[in-house]
Write a protein that holds these residues in place. Structure first.
Motif, PDB file in Angstrom:
ATOM      1  N   GLN A   1       0.826  -1.206   0.000  1.00  0.00           N
ATOM      2  CA  GLN A   1       0.000   0.000   0.000  1.00  0.00           C
ATOM      3  C   GLN A   1       0.862   1.257   0.000  1.00  0.00           C
ATOM      4  N   ARG A   2       1.914   1.269   0.801  1.00  0.00           N
ATOM      5  CA  ARG A   2       2.802   2.436   0.850  1.00  0.00           C
ATOM      6  C   ARG A   2       3.474   2.646  -0.500  1.00  0.00           C
TER       7      ARG A   2
ATOM      8  N   ALA B   1       2.303   1.736  -3.386  1.00  0.00           N
ATOM      9  CA  ALA B   1       1.274   2.209  -4.318  1.00  0.00           C
ATOM     10  C   ALA B   1       0.993   3.696  -4.120  1.00  0.00           C
ATOM     11  N   ILE B   2       0.941   4.147  -2.886  1.00  0.00           N
ATOM     12  CA  ILE B   2       0.693   5.563  -2.594  1.00  0.00           C
ATOM     13  C   ILE B   2       1.822   6.419  -3.150  1.00  0.00           C
ATOM     14  N   VAL B   3       3.058   6.021  -2.888  1.00  0.00           N
ATOM     15  CA  VAL B   3       4.211   6.782  -3.372  1.00  0.00           C
ATOM     16  C   VAL B   3       4.252   6.764  -4.899  1.00  0.00           C
ATOM     17  N   ARG B   4       3.984   5.601  -5.503  1.00  0.00           N
ATOM     18  CA  ARG B   4       3.980   5.499  -6.969  1.00  0.00           C
ATOM     19  C   ARG B   4       2.935   6.451  -7.557  1.00  0.00           C
ATOM     20  N   GLU B   5       1.743   6.458  -6.986  1.00  0.00           N
ATOM     21  CA  GLU B   5       0.675   7.327  -7.480  1.00  0.00           C
ATOM     22  C   GLU B   5       1.058   8.797  -7.321  1.00  0.00           C
ATOM     23  N   LEU B   6       1.627   9.159  -6.197  1.00  0.00           N
ATOM     24  CA  LEU B   6       2.022  10.541  -5.931  1.00  0.00           C
ATOM     25  C   LEU B   6       3.076  11.015  -6.929  1.00  0.00           C
ATOM     26  N   VAL B   7       4.030  10.172  -7.237  1.00  0.00           N
ATOM     27  CA  VAL B   7       5.127  10.531  -8.142  1.00  0.00           C
ATOM     28  C   VAL B   7       4.664  10.560  -9.601  1.00  0.00           C
ATOM     29  N   SER B   8       3.664   9.757  -9.925  1.00  0.00           N
ATOM     30  CA  SER B   8       3.235   9.671 -11.324  1.00  0.00           C
ATOM     31  C   SER B   8       2.285  10.788 -11.737  1.00  0.00           C
TER      32      SER B   8
ATOM     33  N   LEU C   1      -5.542  10.542  -3.907  1.00  0.00           N
ATOM     34  CA  LEU C   1      -4.578   9.435  -3.867  1.00  0.00           C
ATOM     35  C   LEU C   1      -5.257   8.163  -3.362  1.00  0.00           C
ATOM     36  N   HIS C   2      -6.040   8.309  -2.314  1.00  0.00           N
ATOM     37  CA  HIS C   2      -6.750   7.175  -1.731  1.00  0.00           C
ATOM     38  C   HIS C   2      -7.662   6.527  -2.775  1.00  0.00           C
ATOM     39  N   ALA C   3      -8.458   7.341  -3.461  1.00  0.00           N
ATOM     40  CA  ALA C   3      -9.379   6.827  -4.473  1.00  0.00           C
ATOM     41  C   ALA C   3      -8.631   6.121  -5.607  1.00  0.00           C
TER      42      ALA C   3
ATOM     43  N   PRO D   1      -8.863   0.639  -6.047  1.00  0.00           N
ATOM     44  CA  PRO D   1      -9.182  -0.524  -6.880  1.00  0.00           C
ATOM     45  C   PRO D   1      -8.195  -1.690  -6.704  1.00  0.00           C
ATOM     46  N   ASP D   2      -6.931  -1.378  -6.515  1.00  0.00           N
ATOM     47  CA  ASP D   2      -5.919  -2.429  -6.340  1.00  0.00           C
ATOM     48  C   ASP D   2      -5.708  -2.813  -4.881  1.00  0.00           C
ATOM     49  N   TYR D   3      -6.006  -1.902  -3.967  1.00  0.00           N
ATOM     50  CA  TYR D   3      -5.793  -2.134  -2.529  1.00  0.00           C
ATOM     51  C   TYR D   3      -7.043  -1.690  -1.766  1.00  0.00           C
TER      52      TYR D   3
END
Length: 150
Positions: A27-28, A30-37, A47-49, A53-55
């Motif tokens: 989860q961490r 995924a959060i960092v990946r989403e934030l950077v992308s 970010l949560h939303a 779907p994956d977590y």
């Protein structure tokens, strides 16, 4: 920011977290990946939303804790807007200009301008004797899409 830069930034952030003894849960990561992308300076809720779907068991508190950890490490720039909440920039955590659309709420980074802003801050500090600890420069108006709708 292109994919190679995103990957490099993601790798550096994750390596720094791991080196400082923080767990790299899926989860961490995924959060960092989403934030950077993302170039749109997302909110914690966005970010949560995006990762749900994956977590699906990831709590909003987990996202807040991850953002807080990254802020403590100087790896994310928080753009607070009072009652409107905060948005986060994980791509460029150093102070730089932001263009903020007053119609749609979009936030973008201009391609140029950060260097000139830093020089202006240095000059103002030198002239005034003020010890600048942080700065922020936001420009408000309409993005091209909203302006074309108007």
């Amino acid at each position: 920011m292109h994919d190679a830069a995103n990957t490099s930034r993601l790798d550096a952030l994750l390596a720094g977290l791991k080196a400082s003894g923080h767990r790299l849960t899926p989860q961490r990561v995924a959060i960092v990946r989403e934030l950077v992308s993302r170039a749109d300076h997302p909110s914690v809720e966005q970010l949560h939303a995006a990762i749900l779907p994956d977590y699906p068991t990831t709590s909003l508190a987990t996202v807040y804790k991850t953002i807080h950890l990254l802020k403590e490490r100087g790896e994310v720039l928080e753009l607070g807007f009072g009652e409107l909440g905060s948005r986060y920039d994980g791509r460029r955590p150093e102070p730089h200009p932001h263009l903020i659309c007053t119609a749609c709420g979009g936030i973008t980074d201009p391609d140029e301008g950060g260097e000139g802003l830093s020089e202006m801050v240095r000059q103002l500090a030198a002239q005034s004797g003020f010890d600048v600890k942080a700065h922020r420069f936001d420009l408000f108006g309409l993005c091209a899409r909203c302006r074309d709708k108007g």
